[in-house]
Design a protein around this motif. Structure first.
Motif, PDB file in Angstrom:
ATOM      1  N   LEU A  54       0.844  -1.185   0.000  1.00  0.00           N
ATOM      2  CA  LEU A  54       0.000   0.000   0.000  1.00  0.00           C
ATOM      3  C   LEU A  54       0.882   1.239   0.000  1.00  0.00           C
ATOM      4  CD1 LEU A  54       0.276   1.148   3.088  1.00  0.00           C
ATOM      5  CD2 LEU A  54      -1.453  -0.580   3.573  1.00  0.00           C
ATOM      6  N   VAL A  55       0.313   2.349  -0.380  1.00  0.00           N
ATOM      7  CA  VAL A  55       1.035   3.610  -0.432  1.00  0.00           C
ATOM      8  C   VAL A  55       0.328   4.619   0.467  1.00  0.00           C
ATOM      9  CG1 VAL A  55       1.858   5.467  -1.918  1.00  0.00           C
ATOM     10  CG2 VAL A  55       1.679   3.135  -2.816  1.00  0.00           C
ATOM     11  N   ALA A  56       1.032   5.068   1.498  1.00  0.00           N
ATOM     12  CA  ALA A  56       0.470   6.077   2.395  1.00  0.00           C
ATOM     13  C   ALA A  56       0.956   7.445   1.942  1.00  0.00           C
ATOM     14  CB  ALA A  56       0.903   5.815   3.834  1.00  0.00           C
ATOM     15  N   ALA A  57       0.028   8.355   1.730  1.00  0.00           N
ATOM     16  CA  ALA A  57       0.375   9.696   1.251  1.00  0.00           C
ATOM     17  C   ALA A  57      -0.147  10.752   2.213  1.00  0.00           C
ATOM     18  CB  ALA A  57      -0.197   9.919  -0.140  1.00  0.00           C
ATOM     19  N   VAL A  58       0.710  11.719   2.514  1.00  0.00           N
ATOM     20  CA  VAL A  58       0.311  12.839   3.365  1.00  0.00           C
ATOM     21  C   VAL A  58       0.698  14.133   2.664  1.00  0.00           C
ATOM     22  CG1 VAL A  58       0.596  13.995   5.589  1.00  0.00           C
ATOM     23  CG2 VAL A  58       0.644  11.495   5.470  1.00  0.00           C
ATOM     24  N   THR A  59      -0.248  15.048   2.577  1.00  0.00           N
ATOM     25  CA  THR A  59       0.055  16.372   2.036  1.00  0.00           C
ATOM     26  C   THR A  59      -0.311  17.408   3.090  1.00  0.00           C
ATOM     27  OG1 THR A  59      -2.145  16.475   1.037  1.00  0.00           O
ATOM     28  CG2 THR A  59      -0.346  15.750  -0.385  1.00  0.00           C
ATOM     29  N   VAL A  60       0.468  18.480   3.161  1.00  0.00           N
ATOM     30  CA  VAL A  60       0.152  19.567   4.080  1.00  0.00           C
ATOM     31  C   VAL A  60      -0.196  20.792   3.254  1.00  0.00           C
ATOM     32  CG1 VAL A  60       0.974  21.027   5.969  1.00  0.00           C
ATOM     33  CG2 VAL A  60       1.716  18.633   5.821  1.00  0.00           C
ATOM     34  N   LEU A  61      -1.374  21.338   3.500  1.00  0.00           N
ATOM     35  CA  LEU A  61      -1.849  22.490   2.728  1.00  0.00           C
ATOM     36  C   LEU A  61      -1.893  23.758   3.572  1.00  0.00           C
ATOM     37  CD1 LEU A  61      -2.701  20.108   0.917  1.00  0.00           C
ATOM     38  CD2 LEU A  61      -4.800  21.344   0.420  1.00  0.00           C
ATOM     39  N   ASN A  62      -1.598  24.850   2.912  1.00  0.00           N
ATOM     40  CA  ASN A  62      -1.809  26.169   3.493  1.00  0.00           C
ATOM     41  C   ASN A  62      -3.307  26.440   3.345  1.00  0.00           C
ATOM     42  OD1 ASN A  62      -2.140  28.898   3.929  1.00  0.00           O
ATOM     43  ND2 ASN A  62      -0.226  29.465   2.905  1.00  0.00           N
ATOM     44  N   VAL A  63      -4.001  26.557   4.473  1.00  0.00           N
ATOM     45  CA  VAL A  63      -5.464  26.676   4.405  1.00  0.00           C
ATOM     46  C   VAL A  63      -5.899  27.963   3.696  1.00  0.00           C
ATOM     47  CG1 VAL A  63      -7.582  26.804   5.775  1.00  0.00           C
ATOM     48  CG2 VAL A  63      -5.735  25.263   6.468  1.00  0.00           C
TER      49      VAL A  63
END
Length: 221
Positions: A54-63
DNA sequence: GCGACAG
DNA sequence: ATCTTGTCGC
């Protein structure tokens, strides 16, 4: 960086997993919602075509502008079979590994699944929130509980119930589109969670956090 | 016993 | 999660 409370030995049976949920459930906090949320992390897991990986992906966004300011992808293996109610034991290990590799600490984790809207009130969002002690919310594409369809306009919502208890909300993020199912994970309020989801979903049904993480994991062949 | 059951 | 057609809209 994010420090993860090293979990309990990972369960190998359903009974062990349930016991862990019951033990961690009292650690969920309902205070400590951030005064302002500047960054939000999106978490998602994709399953590869061939292997059992499986591939775990995390992105952090500027709200403020929904731009991606950080992202991490890690490959792993499911540490547990998929069993409704025990979903976190399958995906959390890889997601936690990804979170550890972030170079920024997000103000909130936006999880792909449920928080308190769970048979034992301890869904994936609660689990990840407690293990990282970060504020977290759950945004699910399908509901576990019962609800009446909210009015068609964006921003309308109706209570999501389980066992005669309000555990979250069915929230309409776009007019005329199926609602998403929002529940509190850790250190957040339901009002705040819906507010945030609406800010993160100005154009599509799912919040941009989920969409960017999903896309990242899916294109990581 | 039977149906329901996040991803 | 993933398997899948055509279709409507931006």
């Amino acid at each position: 960086m994010i420090r993860v409370r090293e979990p309990h030995p990972w369960p190998s049976t359903e009974a062990e997993a349930i016991a862990i949920q019951e033990k961690l459930r009292p650690l969920v906090r309902f205070d400590g919602e951030p005064a302002e949320v500047r960054t939000a992390a999106g978490l998602d897991v994709a399953y590869r075509d061939d292997s059992d990986e499986l591939v775990a992906a995390v992105t952090v966004l500027n709200v403020a502008d929904l731009s991606v300011v950080d992202s991490v992808v890690v490959c792993g293996k499911p540490e547990f079979p998929y069993i409704p109610g025990l979903f976190a034991f399958r995906e959390a290990p890889s997601l936690l590994e990804a979170l550890k590799k972030l170079s920024v600490v997000p103000d909130v984790l936006v999880c792909d699944g449920q928080g308190l809207a769970h048979p034992r009130r301890f869904g994936l969002a609660c689990h990840l929130g407690v293990l990282t002690d970060l504020p977290s919310i759950g945004v699910g594409k399908t509901a576990m509980g019962r609800y009446e369809p909210p009015d068609e306009q964006r921003g309308e919502w109706s209570p999501l119930r389980m066992d005669d208890e309000v555990v979250g909300r069915a929230l309409r993020t776009q007019r005329g589109v199926k609602p998403v199912f929002v529940s509190v994970g850790h250190r957040y309020t339901l009002d705040g969670a819906c507010d945030l989801v609406l800010r993160l979903a100005p154009k599509y049904r799912l919040p941009e956090t989920t969409r960017t993480a999903d896309h990242l994991g899916r294109t990581q062949d």
